[in-house]
Design a protein around this motif. Structure first.
Motif, PDB file in Angstrom:
ATOM      1  N   UNK A   1       0.814  -1.212   0.000  1.00 42.69           N
ATOM      2  CA  UNK A   1       0.000   0.000   0.000  1.00 42.69           C
ATOM      3  C   UNK A   1       0.851   1.267   0.000  1.00 42.69           C
ATOM      4  N   UNK A   2       2.167   1.117   0.055  1.00 40.27           N
ATOM      5  CA  UNK A   2       3.053   2.269  -0.005  1.00 40.27           C
ATOM      6  C   UNK A   2       3.522   2.772   1.344  1.00 40.27           C
ATOM      7  N   UNK A   3       3.322   1.983   2.401  1.00 42.49           N
ATOM      8  CA  UNK A   3       3.752   2.384   3.739  1.00 42.49           C
ATOM      9  C   UNK A   3       5.060   1.689   4.108  1.00 42.49           C
ATOM     10  N   UNK A   4       5.825   2.320   4.969  1.00 43.13           N
ATOM     11  CA  UNK A   4       7.064   1.734   5.484  1.00 43.13           C
ATOM     12  C   UNK A   4       6.825   1.300   6.928  1.00 43.13           C
TER      13      UNK A   4
ATOM     14  N   UNK B   1       4.695   4.188   8.382  1.00 44.32           N
ATOM     15  CA  UNK B   1       4.697   5.583   7.973  1.00 44.32           C
ATOM     16  C   UNK B   1       4.517   5.731   6.464  1.00 44.32           C
ATOM     17  N   UNK B   2       3.811   6.777   6.120  1.00 39.90           N
ATOM     18  CA  UNK B   2       3.701   7.154   4.711  1.00 39.90           C
ATOM     19  C   UNK B   2       4.911   8.012   4.358  1.00 39.90           C
ATOM     20  N   UNK B   3       5.598   7.740   3.288  1.00 38.36           N
ATOM     21  CA  UNK B   3       6.769   8.556   2.928  1.00 38.36           C
ATOM     22  C   UNK B   3       6.412  10.041   2.788  1.00 38.36           C
ATOM     23  N   UNK B   4       7.357  10.882   3.111  1.00 42.43           N
ATOM     24  CA  UNK B   4       7.127  12.329   3.019  1.00 42.43           C
ATOM     25  C   UNK B   4       6.985  12.758   1.569  1.00 42.43           C
TER      26      UNK B   4
END
Length: 266
Positions: free
Chosen positions: A193-196, A263-266
């Motif tokens: 989903x694009x989260x780390x 976390x969602x990337x900045x």
């Protein structure tokens, strides 16, 4: 449920029908487990989710937060103060009413609706999204409503939770069911989903049921343990478990809990 205690619970009536009736009569709304005091215990994870949640909500960098599947709002209510914008979602009407009564006076906007996509919030609306024991984790939707550099912080129910009790009533559960909620699978879904995922810990915790009334109430409250449970459908099994507890002592099961921060990337 109440914390594990070295104290021996007070003896209860040995009458099967009376204990079952007590378990059937107890209300099941919200996530207040105080009814189980003296009747069942569960170890708590070492990390202390509510304390950690309070710290996340108090972070001055968090200006907006969302608590998903808040239940009766008990955990969130005890974790304030909140950021300037605080919302919570809940879908089950008894819990929704309880959460609204508890959280609205504290300035939390309680939103009713299905706990599935799409959530009624704009893209990037929240610096922090939290959840304690969500029934389903919709990772793409969590990623969508998180602001850039935003954080998802939650405690999930882990794999094979209370399987000893489930299998007593349902028989052996297959490998596919045992893999549900596995931390490795959740990590993969979060990353897809694009989260780390920056933190993930799992612990296995002891549970004890001291009488059949506690079992009945638990199965009515935590409905996914034995789907479709009713006393009528499982009376013979309940009587057998009652006799086992009476003869051998508490029925022991184990829960698993996973702490996750992504976390969602900045």
């Amino acid at each position: 449920m109440p914390h594990s205690s070295p104290d021996t619970p007070a003896p209860r009536s040995p009458d099967f029908d009376a204990l079952v009736a007590e378990g059937e009569a107890a209300p099941v709304d919200g996530w207040d487990f105080s009814w189980f005091e003296g009747r069942a215990t569960e170890e708590r994870p070492s990390w202390g989710y509510q304390r950690l949640l309070a710290g996340r909500l108090a972070d001055p960098a968090v200006r907006s937060a969302l608590d998903l599947q808040t239940g009766g709002g008990e955990v969130l209510a005890a974790a304030g103060p909140y950021p300037p914008a605080m919302a919570a979602t809940e879908s089950w009407p008894p819990n929704l009413a309880r959460a609204t009564r508890l959280l609205q006076p504290r300035g939390v906007v309680v939103v009713a609706g299905p706990e599935e996509p799409p959530l009624p919030f704009a893209d990037g609306a929240f610096d922090l999204v939290t959840s304690r024991h969500p029934a389903t984790v919709w990772w793409p939707e969590i990623a969508r409503v998180l602001a850039p550099a935003g954080t998802y912080f939650a405690q999930h129910v882990g794999p094979e939770t209370v399987f000893e009790l489930s299998e007593f009533f349902l028989g052996p559960l297959g490998g596919e069911v045992r893999r549900l909620r596995h931390p490795e699978g959740e990590r993969a879904q979060a990353e897809e989903a694009g989260l780390e995922v920056v933190d993930q810990r799992t612990e296995r915790l002891r549970m004890e049921f001291h009488d059949i009334g506690a079992v009945v109430h638990f199965l009515r409250k935590v409905v996914w343990t034995v789907p479709g449970f009713t006393v009528e459908a499982y009376r013979d099994k309940l009587r057998g478990l009652h006799e086992r507890i009476t003869a051998e002592g508490p029925f022991v099961a184990h829960s698993t809990r996973t702490l996750v921060e992504a976390r969602r990337p900045a």
